[in-house]
Enzyme design. Structure first.
Site, PDB file in Angstrom:
ATOM      1  N   VAL A   1      -3.491   7.990   1.237  1.00 40.87           N
ATOM      2  CA  VAL A   1      -2.237   7.842   0.487  1.00 40.87           C
ATOM      3  C   VAL A   1      -1.973   6.365   0.215  1.00 40.87           C
ATOM      4  O   VAL A   1      -1.640   5.974  -0.905  1.00 40.87           O
ATOM      5  CB  VAL A   1      -1.053   8.497   1.231  1.00 40.87           C
ATOM      6  CG1 VAL A   1       0.279   8.143   0.564  1.00 40.87           C
ATOM      7  CG2 VAL A   1      -1.225  10.000   1.305  1.00 40.87           C
TER       8      VAL A   1
ATOM      9  N   GLN B   1      -4.359   5.117  -2.485  1.00 42.23           N
ATOM     10  CA  GLN B   1      -4.024   5.641  -3.813  1.00 42.23           C
ATOM     11  C   GLN B   1      -2.723   5.042  -4.349  1.00 42.23           C
ATOM     12  O   GLN B   1      -2.622   4.686  -5.518  1.00 42.23           O
ATOM     13  CB  GLN B   1      -3.900   7.168  -3.761  1.00 42.23           C
ATOM     14  CG  GLN B   1      -3.583   7.801  -5.098  1.00 42.23           C
ATOM     15  CD  GLN B   1      -4.689   7.599  -6.113  1.00 42.23           C
ATOM     16  OE1 GLN B   1      -5.872   7.623  -5.781  1.00 42.23           O
ATOM     17  NE2 GLN B   1      -4.325   7.398  -7.364  1.00 42.23           N
ATOM     18  N   GLU B   2      -1.716   4.947  -3.486  1.00 43.28           N
ATOM     19  CA  GLU B   2      -0.387   4.541  -3.950  1.00 43.28           C
ATOM     20  C   GLU B   2      -0.235   3.033  -4.155  1.00 43.28           C
ATOM     21  O   GLU B   2       0.460   2.616  -5.075  1.00 43.28           O
ATOM     22  CB  GLU B   2       0.685   5.037  -2.975  1.00 43.28           C
ATOM     23  CG  GLU B   2       0.805   6.543  -2.929  1.00 43.28           C
ATOM     24  CD  GLU B   2       1.249   7.157  -4.240  1.00 43.28           C
ATOM     25  OE1 GLU B   2       1.982   6.498  -5.009  1.00 43.28           O
ATOM     26  OE2 GLU B   2       0.854   8.307  -4.504  1.00 43.28           O
ATOM     27  N   SER B   3      -0.833   2.232  -3.279  1.00 37.53           N
ATOM     28  CA  SER B   3      -0.571   0.784  -3.346  1.00 37.53           C
ATOM     29  C   SER B   3      -1.815  -0.082  -3.232  1.00 37.53           C
ATOM     30  O   SER B   3      -1.692  -1.308  -3.255  1.00 37.53           O
ATOM     31  CB  SER B   3       0.389   0.389  -2.228  1.00 37.53           C
ATOM     32  OG  SER B   3      -0.253   0.550  -0.965  1.00 37.53           O
TER      33      SER B   3
END
Length: 92
Positions: free
Chosen positions: A48, A51-53
């Site tokens: 996560v 993918q997110e940051s």
């Protein structure tokens, strides 16, 4: 953007200073703690974050999501997060 492998993500994030706090932080420890606390596999938490940051604790999206896990400010407030840019609070 080139995909980062897990080791590169951890190494890059661990070199950053904790946002708004000035201290060093250890992403592996933060992820391990959250993983244990919530029963989520560490690989999923790392995925996560990747993918997110891309491991940037200061990431901000056009939509207003902030930090490693890209929390929206309202959601962070509802969850009791005091410093949305703190890697520890953002992941937890």
């Amino acid at each position: 953007m080139a995909e980062l492998d897990l080791n590169s993500l951890v190494a890059a994030a661990s070199k950053n200073k904790e946002a708004q706090g000035g201290g060093d932080y250890n992403l592996s420890n933060i992820v391990a703690s959250a993983s244990d606390k919530y029963g989520v596999p560490q690989d999923i938490v790392h995925s996560v974050i990747r993918q997110e940051s891309a491991g940037n604790p200061n990431a901000k999206s056009k939509a207003g999501a902030v930090g490693l896990m890209q929390l929206m400010p309202y959601t962070a407030k509802e969850l009791g997060v005091k410093n949305i840019l703190s890697p520890q609070e953002n992941v937890d």
